[in-house]
Design a protein around this motif. Structure first.
Motif, PDB file in Angstrom:
ATOM      1  N   ILE A   1     -22.748  57.144  -5.190  1.00  0.00           N
ATOM      2  CA  ILE A   1     -22.785  55.706  -5.492  1.00  0.00           C
ATOM      3  C   ILE A   1     -23.303  54.918  -4.295  1.00  0.00           C
ATOM      4  O   ILE A   1     -24.173  54.056  -4.418  1.00  0.00           O
TER       5      ILE A   1
ATOM      6  N   ASN B   1     -17.314  49.994  -7.633  1.00  0.00           N
ATOM      7  CA  ASN B   1     -18.524  50.771  -7.364  1.00  0.00           C
ATOM      8  C   ASN B   1     -19.709  49.868  -7.021  1.00  0.00           C
ATOM      9  O   ASN B   1     -20.543  50.204  -6.173  1.00  0.00           O
ATOM     10  N   LEU B   2     -19.790  48.709  -7.668  1.00  0.00           N
ATOM     11  CA  LEU B   2     -20.856  47.768  -7.331  1.00  0.00           C
ATOM     12  C   LEU B   2     -20.697  47.308  -5.879  1.00  0.00           C
ATOM     13  O   LEU B   2     -21.677  47.215  -5.131  1.00  0.00           O
TER      14      LEU B   2
ATOM     15  N   TYR C   1     -18.441  43.701 -17.249  1.00  0.00           N
ATOM     16  CA  TYR C   1     -19.379  44.748 -16.839  1.00  0.00           C
ATOM     17  C   TYR C   1     -20.428  45.055 -17.898  1.00  0.00           C
ATOM     18  O   TYR C   1     -21.542  45.497 -17.576  1.00  0.00           O
TER      19      TYR C   1
ATOM     20  N   VAL D   1     -23.811  51.124 -13.470  1.00  0.00           N
ATOM     21  CA  VAL D   1     -22.589  50.730 -12.766  1.00  0.00           C
ATOM     22  C   VAL D   1     -21.701  49.943 -13.728  1.00  0.00           C
ATOM     23  O   VAL D   1     -22.165  49.044 -14.427  1.00  0.00           O
TER      24      VAL D   1
ATOM     25  N   TYR E   1     -31.786  49.489  -9.910  1.00  0.00           N
ATOM     26  CA  TYR E   1     -31.220  48.693  -8.827  1.00  0.00           C
ATOM     27  C   TYR E   1     -32.349  48.297  -7.881  1.00  0.00           C
ATOM     28  O   TYR E   1     -33.171  49.133  -7.500  1.00  0.00           O
TER      29      TYR E   1
END
Length: 590
Positions: free
Chosen positions: A58, A118-119, A182, A113, A86
């Motif tokens: 990640i 995690n972000l 999310y 994600v 990303y």
């Protein structure tokens, strides 16, 4: 909170003599009515996953983006990553000092994600790789960046007021910031990371902007009031203030040197200007004298010319009358007068030429002195500009140090108050009567989350991060709750899980994948639900550790009801007919 309603529902559950909490659903608006409706509460996917990435995998996403920016010319616009997954736009414009530059972190339509933690790991890794932040500082800043972007989600007026055109040209109202859900992140997220000083080390990111009063207010609404993150931000600001103090000392020395240099140049300018003025006065006087002497010489020449004319006339007359002694005498006198006048004219001319030479010399000297004065004045102007810039820089550094220190002190005071309030709240909750229930996450009730409630006040003591409980059914079993949970979106999976009663975190999950429409039934400590195996579905039996015990041979409907009685387990077969299974091994009963 309607406590009578909750008490009534609880009584009904007890009367049915079951441990299912499916009938108890707490309305979200009721739970939030006593709090701040503007509080940022991220809805994450906290259920089972079909694919689990390691923390290193990640973080590698952010590290890769950061390395690209680090290795490029940071004074220019840089684009890093894939806009479908990303990406980062390093949006800077050195040509203007007004407003802020920014990094725009983009979550593309194919990004997977699904949890804010995690972000934040991705963003933190980016900050470390791009700007050299320590892991802890990067993690703190990433936390504040996400809350800041959620608070101002879609507010183009706010972003336009703070950021340069190069930034606003690369964002849109429908995407800027981040949603608290999310499911809305992919393809709809442009996180703004404000940049303060690309050579500022700890102050590369503008921490004051991402920790403004609205952001702090939102963080205070968290269950733990985000005390640790806020303390870490205070620590960053205090170190920023210390660093700024060191810069103040350095730039103040530069300012002192510049101010001293300015004074010296001002002194030299005064002297040079005075010398130039004196030389000009001398030149003016010399010019006047030269002009007067020239006029005198011109007048003497006229007299000499007139005397010569008279002498020439007398000589002619004498030559014409050689015997005329008087004529000869007058001619001799006229010649003598002419010679004398010429001598005086020659002397006047010599004096005039000398005066002109002196005037020319004085003029040259005045011009030389004026040139020197102009050059010195230019140096003084440059020294004044340098001193002004140095003084301004010193003032800005001092202001920055004071601002960070003031913010840190103010926040420390508020943290202390919040910490005390939290301690008192925790003490009250420890002795308070509690109950557990389900809270709707979506309007249709497809997904729910467990909540622990103080029945005296109606306040939520704790909410489970597992917000994807399905079927509105949960069973309490000792120190855990058993539920079907999960989602088939992205990397999610639907499985039978156990939720720890104390932390309300997921404690265990089944190896088997379940139907997203699976019912959940319990009898004598065993749990029954629908297992997905390829394109077919079967009934599975599990213990309270969510370990599979047996599986039916007969395929069933994905959404079959499951009725467990002393006579067996009644389900609906794949062909739509009722099927009775043995409760122990799930074999079909004749």
């Amino acid at each position: 909170m309607n406590l009578k309603k909750l008490a009534g529902v609880l009584a009904a559950i007890l009367a049915l003599d079951v441990l299912s909490l499916s009938a108890l659903e707490v309305n979200k608006s009721e739970l939030e009515s006593a709090g701040n409706v503007d509080a940022v509460v991220f809805r994450n996917y906290s259920g089972p996953h079909s694919v689990i990435n390691t923390i290193e995998e990640i973080r590698a996403i952010g590290t890769g983006l950061g390395k690209t920016v680090k290795s490029s010319d940071m004074g220019k616009v840089i684009r890093s990553g894939s806009s479908d997954r990303y990406a980062v736009i390093h949006a800077v414009d050195p040509s203007t000092k007004e407003k802020l530059d920014a990094d725009i972190f983009i979550i593309g339509k194919n990004a997977t994600v699904d949890h804010i933690t995690n972000l934040r790991r991705i963003i933190a890794a980016y900050l470390s790789a791009a700007y050299g932040y320590s892991d802890r500082d990067a993690s703190t800043i990433a936390t504040f960046v996400t809350v800041y972007n959620a608070v101002y989600r879609g507010n183009m007026d706010v972003f336009a007021s703070k950021y340069k055109k190069i930034v606003t040209d690369n964002i849109s109202a429908g995407k800027v910031g981040i949603s608290t859900n999310y499911e809305e992140w992919p393809g709809n997220t442009q996180l703004i990371i404000p940049l303060y000083d690309l050579n500022g080390g700890l102050s590369t990111i503008e921490t004051s902007v991402i920790s403004d009063k609205q952001v702090i207010k939102s963080l205070q609404e968290d269950e733990d009031k985000s005390l640790e993150a806020r303390k870490d931000m205070v620590d960053i600001k205090e170190r920023e203030a210390e660093n700024a103090d060191e810069k103040v000392k350095a730039v103040q020395k530069e300012a002192d040197v510049a101010n001293s240099n300015l004074k010296e140049n001002q002194k030299k300018s005064a002297e040079a200007n005075k010398a130039a003025q004196t030389a000009q006065t001398n030149a003016d006087n010399a010019k006047k004298k030269a002009e007067a002497d020239k006029a005198k010489a011109d007048n003497a020449k006229k007299k000499a010319d007139a005397a010569q004319t008279k002498a020439d006339s007398a000589k002619k007359k004498a030559d014409e009358n050689p015997s005329d002694k008087n004529a000869q005498k007058q001619a001799d006198k006229a010649k003598s007068d002419a010679d004398k006048a010429k001598a005086e004219a020659d002397k006047a001319k010599t004096d005039a030429d000398k005066s002109q030479a002196e005037a020319d010399k004085a003029k040259s000297e005045a011009e030389k002195k004026q040139t020197a004065a102009d050059e010195q004045n230019k140096k003084t102007e440059e020294a004044a500009k340098t001193a002004e810039e140095a003084n301004k820089k010193a003032e800005e550094q001092q202001s920055a140090a004071d601002k960070k220190r003031s913010e840190a002190q103010e926040e420390r005071t508020q943290i202390a108050k919040d910490q005390q309030a939290l301690i008192e709240e925790q003490k009250a909750n420890e002795s308070a009567p509690v109950m557990y229930g389900l809270k709707n996450i979506d309007d249709l009730g497809v997904t729910c989350a467990l909540v622990k409630i103080n029945t005296d006040t109606g306040s939520v003591i704790k909410e489970s991060p597992v917000s994807v409980i399905r079927g509105r059914t949960v069973y309490e079993d000792g120190n855990v709750f058993i539920a079907v949970a999960g989602s088939n979106i992205g990397k999610g999976a639907v499985r039978l899980i156990a939720i720890d009663k104390e932390s309300l975190d997921m404690a265990a999950e089944s190896k088997e994948t379940l139907s997203e429409f699976s019912a959940l039934a319990m009898r004598n400590g065993s749990y029954y639900c629908v297992i997905q195996d390829g394109k077919n579905f079967y009934v599975g039996k599990f213990n309270n550790k969510v370990e599979g015990q047996s599986k039916s041979v007969v395929p069933v409907k994905a959404a079959t009801p499951i009725t467990v009685t002393d006579k067996g387990v009644l389900v609906t077969g794949k062909d739509g007919t009722p099927v009775l299974l043995d409760a122990n091994d799930l074999s079909q009963k004749k």
